[in-house]
Design a protein around this motif. Structure first.
Motif, PDB file in Angstrom:
ATOM      1  N   TRP A 276       0.867  -1.184   0.000  1.00  0.00           N
ATOM      2  CA  TRP A 276       0.000   0.000   0.000  1.00  0.00           C
ATOM      3  C   TRP A 276       0.901   1.229   0.000  1.00  0.00           C
ATOM      4  N   GLY A 277       1.261   1.682  -1.187  1.00  0.00           N
ATOM      5  CA  GLY A 277       2.171   2.817  -1.319  1.00  0.00           C
ATOM      6  C   GLY A 277       1.446   4.066  -1.774  1.00  0.00           C
ATOM      7  N   GLY A 278       1.959   5.204  -1.393  1.00  0.00           N
ATOM      8  CA  GLY A 278       1.303   6.460  -1.745  1.00  0.00           C
ATOM      9  C   GLY A 278       2.178   7.410  -2.522  1.00  0.00           C
ATOM     10  N   ILE A 279       2.055   8.683  -2.186  1.00  0.00           N
ATOM     11  CA  ILE A 279       2.804   9.716  -2.893  1.00  0.00           C
ATOM     12  C   ILE A 279       4.302   9.526  -2.715  1.00  0.00           C
ATOM     13  N   ALA A 280       4.739   9.207  -1.511  1.00  0.00           N
ATOM     14  CA  ALA A 280       6.169   9.017  -1.260  1.00  0.00           C
ATOM     15  C   ALA A 280       6.743   7.870  -2.082  1.00  0.00           C
ATOM     16  N   ALA A 281       5.919   6.854  -2.360  1.00  0.00           N
ATOM     17  CA  ALA A 281       6.372   5.693  -3.140  1.00  0.00           C
ATOM     18  C   ALA A 281       6.219   5.904  -4.639  1.00  0.00           C
ATOM     19  N   GLY A 282       5.642   7.018  -5.045  1.00  0.00           N
ATOM     20  CA  GLY A 282       5.435   7.290  -6.467  1.00  0.00           C
ATOM     21  C   GLY A 282       4.251   6.572  -7.070  1.00  0.00           C
ATOM     22  N   MET A 283       3.431   5.921  -6.226  1.00  0.00           N
ATOM     23  CA  MET A 283       2.273   5.190  -6.743  1.00  0.00           C
ATOM     24  C   MET A 283       1.043   6.088  -6.877  1.00  0.00           C
ATOM     25  N   THR A 284       1.068   7.221  -6.195  1.00  0.00           N
ATOM     26  CA  THR A 284      -0.037   8.172  -6.223  1.00  0.00           C
ATOM     27  C   THR A 284       0.495   9.535  -6.621  1.00  0.00           C
ATOM     28  N   LYS A 285      -0.238  10.224  -7.493  1.00  0.00           N
ATOM     29  CA  LYS A 285       0.195  11.535  -7.964  1.00  0.00           C
ATOM     30  C   LYS A 285      -1.019  12.446  -8.119  1.00  0.00           C
ATOM     31  N   ILE A 286      -0.760  13.729  -8.270  1.00  0.00           N
ATOM     32  CA  ILE A 286      -1.828  14.643  -8.655  1.00  0.00           C
ATOM     33  C   ILE A 286      -1.476  15.217 -10.022  1.00  0.00           C
ATOM     34  N   GLY A 287      -2.511  15.509 -10.806  1.00  0.00           N
ATOM     35  CA  GLY A 287      -2.312  15.983 -12.159  1.00  0.00           C
ATOM     36  C   GLY A 287      -1.919  17.445 -12.215  1.00  0.00           C
ATOM     37  N   PRO A 288      -1.595  17.914 -13.407  1.00  0.00           N
ATOM     38  CA  PRO A 288      -1.255  19.327 -13.579  1.00  0.00           C
ATOM     39  C   PRO A 288      -2.449  20.212 -13.239  1.00  0.00           C
ATOM     40  N   PHE A 289      -2.155  21.430 -12.825  1.00  0.00           N
ATOM     41  CA  PHE A 289      -3.210  22.363 -12.461  1.00  0.00           C
ATOM     42  C   PHE A 289      -3.709  23.136 -13.676  1.00  0.00           C
ATOM     43  N   ASN A 290      -5.015  23.284 -13.752  1.00  0.00           N
ATOM     44  CA  ASN A 290      -5.634  24.123 -14.780  1.00  0.00           C
ATOM     45  C   ASN A 290      -5.197  25.571 -14.553  1.00  0.00           C
ATOM     46  N   ALA A 291      -5.132  26.325 -15.628  1.00  0.00           N
ATOM     47  CA  ALA A 291      -4.780  27.747 -15.520  1.00  0.00           C
ATOM     48  C   ALA A 291      -5.770  28.516 -14.659  1.00  0.00           C
ATOM     49  N   GLU A 292      -6.980  27.944 -14.491  1.00  0.00           N
ATOM     50  CA  GLU A 292      -7.989  28.588 -13.651  1.00  0.00           C
ATOM     51  C   GLU A 292      -7.613  28.546 -12.167  1.00  0.00           C
ATOM     52  N   VAL A 293      -6.753  27.624 -11.793  1.00  0.00           N
ATOM     53  CA  VAL A 293      -6.342  27.502 -10.388  1.00  0.00           C
ATOM     54  C   VAL A 293      -5.312  28.590 -10.079  1.00  0.00           C
ATOM     55  N   PRO A 294      -5.607  29.492  -9.152  1.00  0.00           N
ATOM     56  CA  PRO A 294      -4.646  30.556  -8.816  1.00  0.00           C
ATOM     57  C   PRO A 294      -3.300  29.992  -8.370  1.00  0.00           C
ATOM     58  N   LYS A 295      -2.247  30.725  -8.648  1.00  0.00           N
ATOM     59  CA  LYS A 295      -0.907  30.258  -8.312  1.00  0.00           C
ATOM     60  C   LYS A 295      -0.762  29.996  -6.820  1.00  0.00           C
ATOM     61  N   GLU A 296      -1.360  30.832  -6.000  1.00  0.00           N
ATOM     62  CA  GLU A 296      -1.218  30.637  -4.561  1.00  0.00           C
ATOM     63  C   GLU A 296      -1.887  29.342  -4.102  1.00  0.00           C
ATOM     64  N   VAL A 297      -2.967  28.946  -4.790  1.00  0.00           N
ATOM     65  CA  VAL A 297      -3.623  27.676  -4.464  1.00  0.00           C
ATOM     66  C   VAL A 297      -2.750  26.507  -4.901  1.00  0.00           C
ATOM     67  N   ALA A 298      -2.217  26.579  -6.122  1.00  0.00           N
ATOM     68  CA  ALA A 298      -1.329  25.526  -6.614  1.00  0.00           C
ATOM     69  C   ALA A 298      -0.108  25.385  -5.719  1.00  0.00           C
ATOM     70  N   ASP A 299       0.448  26.515  -5.288  1.00  0.00           N
ATOM     71  CA  ASP A 299       1.622  26.479  -4.409  1.00  0.00           C
ATOM     72  C   ASP A 299       1.275  25.861  -3.056  1.00  0.00           C
ATOM     73  N   LYS A 300       0.084  26.175  -2.540  1.00  0.00           N
ATOM     74  CA  LYS A 300      -0.354  25.615  -1.261  1.00  0.00           C
ATOM     75  C   LYS A 300      -0.468  24.094  -1.352  1.00  0.00           C
ATOM     76  N   VAL A 301      -1.074  23.620  -2.427  1.00  0.00           N
ATOM     77  CA  VAL A 301      -1.264  22.177  -2.588  1.00  0.00           C
ATOM     78  C   VAL A 301       0.073  21.476  -2.804  1.00  0.00           C
ATOM     79  N   THR A 302       0.953  22.101  -3.552  1.00  0.00           N
ATOM     80  CA  THR A 302       2.287  21.528  -3.771  1.00  0.00           C
ATOM     81  C   THR A 302       3.043  21.407  -2.453  1.00  0.00           C
ATOM     82  N   ALA A 303       2.909  22.417  -1.598  1.00  0.00           N
ATOM     83  CA  ALA A 303       3.566  22.376  -0.284  1.00  0.00           C
ATOM     84  C   ALA A 303       2.979  21.258   0.584  1.00  0.00           C
ATOM     85  N   LEU A 304       1.663  21.083   0.525  1.00  0.00           N
ATOM     86  CA  LEU A 304       1.032  20.000   1.274  1.00  0.00           C
ATOM     87  C   LEU A 304       1.498  18.634   0.768  1.00  0.00           C
ATOM     88  N   LYS A 305       1.642  18.528  -0.544  1.00  0.00           N
ATOM     89  CA  LYS A 305       2.131  17.269  -1.120  1.00  0.00           C
ATOM     90  C   LYS A 305       3.533  16.947  -0.599  1.00  0.00           C
TER      91      LYS A 305
END
Length: 355
Positions: A276-305
């Protein structure tokens, strides 16, 4: 002299036979519940199959059978693969679990890998990714982007895997917008584009302005695109079906895991495991962000990841309440895997009753 000659011939024959067998490619079978298509659950597994062919070349030979119904039909297909010399078989749907175990008993020299299941045997391993991590992160995106504070979620079947995803997504969304309500519609199928589209439209009628799903087709993304609302894709990047609608996606990546399992079988080191592997194991990922997603939101989610990768953030960290407002996980505690795997309730913020 004749006896010595006979023994020599037998020895050479056995040696040539072993050499010939060792030189034969490893036959690997894949059993899919839906079509390979260009997106979705089955597509991600088939991309990993194709990657195996690139990595191992003529050392392996792969076969896949798609649109296999869960139940007796699955047992028949898995049996056919085992009988035809496939020594490694991936069965890639929850409902293939018991058929896989039945066939495995009859073919002890075949290695089986079952996706999303919880029952193992000496020659049956199980695997899944911690997709709930990506669910949480994409929920954060949805929480920021929703204006109606209503998010629609299409569920396949009310099993722990799906319920866990609903809850993780809700926790992520409400971590940045406590007013969010997640409405769930159950379609009781993994793959039915017509039902998925109908469910999407129903949720949009209930004021949902972000749609996500735990089904296999891109129909919800297409319906969201047509209706002018947002979507969070699941399984794979589906932006080609909704370039304006898709904000991001929760994605499975089986490439490295399938290569690792294949190498173990080739080396003779394979053993039954529950992976049962996740993001750290490379088995789970999130896709690219739509241009509609503000940069500060994308940066927040990237930091959480990044926090998830280094172990400082867990999607299910207390305090967590259920729908009745009861604390099910105290502040600061992290939910145990056993509780995650048996999840049968909704968290606070999910609108509706669990069937």
């Amino acid at each position: 002299m004749k006896k010595l000659f006979t023994m020599l011939c037998l020895t050479l024959g056995l040696g040539l036979s072993a050499f010939s067998y060792a030189d034969e490619p490893l036959k690997i079978g894949f059993v899919y519940v839906s079509s390979t298509g260009e997106a979705g659950w089955t597509h991600t597994h088939d991309q990993a199959r194709l990657n195996l062919e690139k990595v191992y070349g003529d050392k392996i030979k792969t076969t896949f059978i798609e649109n296999v119904a869960e139940g007796p039909d699955a047992e028949r297909v898995i049996t056919q693969l085992a009988q035809s010399g496939h020594k490694l078989i991936f069965t890639t749907s929850f409902g293939f679990m018991n058929p896989t175990l039945k066939v495995a008993k009859r073919f002890p020299d075949v290695k089986f890998e079952h996706a999303t299941g919880y029952k193992q045997a000496k020659n049956v391993g199980t695997y899944f990714d911690r997709i709930y991590e990506a669910r949480y992160l994409t929920g954060v995106v949805a929480g920021y982007m929703s204006k109606s504070n209503v998010i629609g979620y299409i569920g396949a079947f009310p099993i722990p895997e799906v319920v866990r995803g609903i809850n993780a997504f809700t926790l992520g969304a409400r971590s940045v917008n406590p007013d969010i309500k997640v409405k769930v519609v159950w379609v009781n199928t993994w793959f039915d584009p017509a039902k998925e589209r109908e469910a999407t439209n129903s949720l949009i009628d209930q004021k949902a302005d972000v749609i996500t799903f735990h089904t296999d087709s891109p129909a919800p993304v297409q319906a969201a695109e047509d209706a002018g609302v947002y979507a969070i894709a699941y399984h794979s990047d589906m932006s080609q079906y909704g370039p304006k609608a898709q904000l991001t996606a929760a994605i499975h990546d089986w490439n490295d895991y399938y290569a690792k399992v294949t190498q173990a079988v080739l080396d003779g080191t394979w053993k039954s495991e529950d992976v049962w592997g996740g993001i750290a194991a490379g088995m789970t990922k999130i896709g690219p962000f739509n241009a509609e997603v503000p940069k500060e939101v994308a940066d927040k989610v990237t930091a959480l990841k990044e926090q998830m990768m280094n172990g400082t953030l867990h999607a299910f960290t207390g305090p967590i309440k259920n729908q009745a407002g009861e604390v099910i996980l105290p502040e600061g505690e992290v939910m145990a895997d056993g509780d995650l795997l048996s999840m049968d309730y909704y968290v606070e913020g999910v609108d509706g009753k669990l069937k």
